[in-house]
Design an enzyme around this catalytic site. Sequence first.
Site, mmCIF file in Angstrom:
data_model
loop_
_atom_site.group_PDB
_atom_site.id
_atom_site.type_symbol
_atom_site.label_atom_id
_atom_site.label_comp_id
_atom_site.label_asym_id
_atom_site.label_seq_id
_atom_site.Cartn_x
_atom_site.Cartn_y
_atom_site.Cartn_z
ATOM 1 N N LYS A 40 13.487 45.077 -3.883
ATOM 2 C CA LYS A 40 12.542 44.098 -4.427
ATOM 3 C C LYS A 40 13.177 42.795 -4.784
ATOM 4 C CE LYS A 40 12.050 45.429 -9.082
ATOM 5 N NZ LYS A 40 11.821 46.463 -10.050
ATOM 6 N N ARG A 135 6.387 49.944 -20.853
ATOM 7 C CA ARG A 135 5.624 49.677 -19.673
ATOM 8 C C ARG A 135 5.005 51.103 -19.170
ATOM 9 N NH1 ARG A 135 9.079 46.989 -14.680
ATOM 10 N NH2 ARG A 135 9.133 49.067 -14.073
HETATM 11 C C1 LIG Z 1 12.714 47.067 -10.493
HETATM 12 C C2 LIG Z 1 12.925 48.612 -10.793
HETATM 13 C C3 LIG Z 1 14.312 49.078 -10.734
HETATM 14 C C4 LIG Z 1 15.189 48.430 -10.265
HETATM 15 O O1 LIG Z 1 15.731 47.605 -11.539
HETATM 16 P P1 LIG Z 1 17.176 46.655 -11.282
HETATM 17 O O2 LIG Z 1 17.283 46.196 -12.746
HETATM 18 O O3 LIG Z 1 17.090 45.485 -10.430
HETATM 19 O O4 LIG Z 1 18.392 47.910 -11.010
HETATM 20 C C5 LIG Z 1 14.020 50.586 -10.991
HETATM 21 N N1 LIG Z 1 13.157 51.268 -11.387
HETATM 22 C C6 LIG Z 1 11.941 50.610 -11.547
HETATM 23 C C7 LIG Z 1 10.757 51.397 -11.957
HETATM 24 C C8 LIG Z 1 11.914 49.457 -11.316
HETATM 25 O O5 LIG Z 1 10.493 48.716 -11.567
#
Ligand SMILES: *Cc1c(COP(=O)(O)O)cnc(C)c1O
Length: 363
Positions: A40, A135
């Site tokens: 993402k 969250r």
């Molecule tokens: C964005 C996200 C990740 C990845 O996070 P990073 O800090 O970019 O490694 C992993 N798990 C969830 C649920 C996320 O929303």
Amino acid sequence: MPAHNRNPKLIVDLSKLRSNIEKVRIMCQDAGIEMAGVIKGFRGLPQGAKQFEQAGCKFIASSRLDQLEPLREFGIQTPLMMIRVPMLTEAYDVVRIADISLNSDVQVLKELNKQAGAQDKKHKVILMADLGDLREGFWDKADMVEAAVMVENELHNLELAGVGTNLGCYGSIAPTRDKMEELISIAERIEERIGRELEYISGGATSGLTTLMDGEMPSRINLLRIGEGVILARDLQDIWGYDMSYLHKDVFTLRAEVIEVRDKPTHPVGKIMIDCFGRRPIYEDRGIRKRALLGIGRVDYGTPEDLMPINKKIKVVGASSDHTIIDVEDAEDIHVGDVVDFRLCYANLVYVTGSRNVSVVFI
Ligand SMILES: *Cc1c(COP(=O)(O)O)cnc(C)c1O
């Protein structure tokens, strides 16, 4: 000039991205941890996602279905993981596009089960525990155990693949050994009830690598979902203070073009009102200085303060929607038509890869 020469551009070095993913994946593998590669951060660019596949990630993951959807057509065969807990109205597409999803709501789980039945599919789910980051995730752990038992015994089109948690996103909570053990104890309560071992216990995102590097990761944690740590590879070094010098920090370069160069005052001239974003900025008077204007703006990258000019003699002064002002007084001669390159923070990168004004070039 041919269209492909137009600026601004985002230059993506795929071999550096691949190298970062491979190094982190092997570090995980040595600890018995599978890696879900999270795409993402660059809005799911399929060429980038492909690097996660070729580096051997178990899953390719995103918080958005529109980023996962094109990947099959692009030739990616790695199972796809939806990591933002689904909306009810997405359930049909989650089952259609993703092989596995993270979940925290019983009503959504029932809808996923229904849609999986209608599509004659078995959809895997990981139930999320909120361990204090506030969250997504079940807060009442007894509720979570009951939901897991329901998935196992009643939702026959779903497969309960495991449990997970997310930390360090809203509440800035660190993935300490305590938190990991709390997650494992929830998994064990579920395992006792369903009479089998869960496939995955997913301890978190990039920040989970700190626990791993500290040698504090309990052995039952066997899945991490990693994005930033391999895409930009900055946070673990800059924020957490770990030596990540073996990872490339220059996978992405933003290139913008100079459209005006002039000596101008640094303090606006006339009665100061509010800027085009309704703010009342403070302007420092540094006299007359040489400034350049770039054909890129906030619409393309978000906040100008976060941009990092590679040439340290250049400073970002400010920006409006479509223009960026840089101070080039101390830089070498710079002319209209020259380009200026930047490194990006995570937020910049997300905006840049979403801007139709910025073409993406892979090297
Ligand atoms: C964005 C996200 C990740 C990845 O996070 P990073 O800090 O970019 O490694 C992993 N798990 C969830 C649920 C996320 O929303």
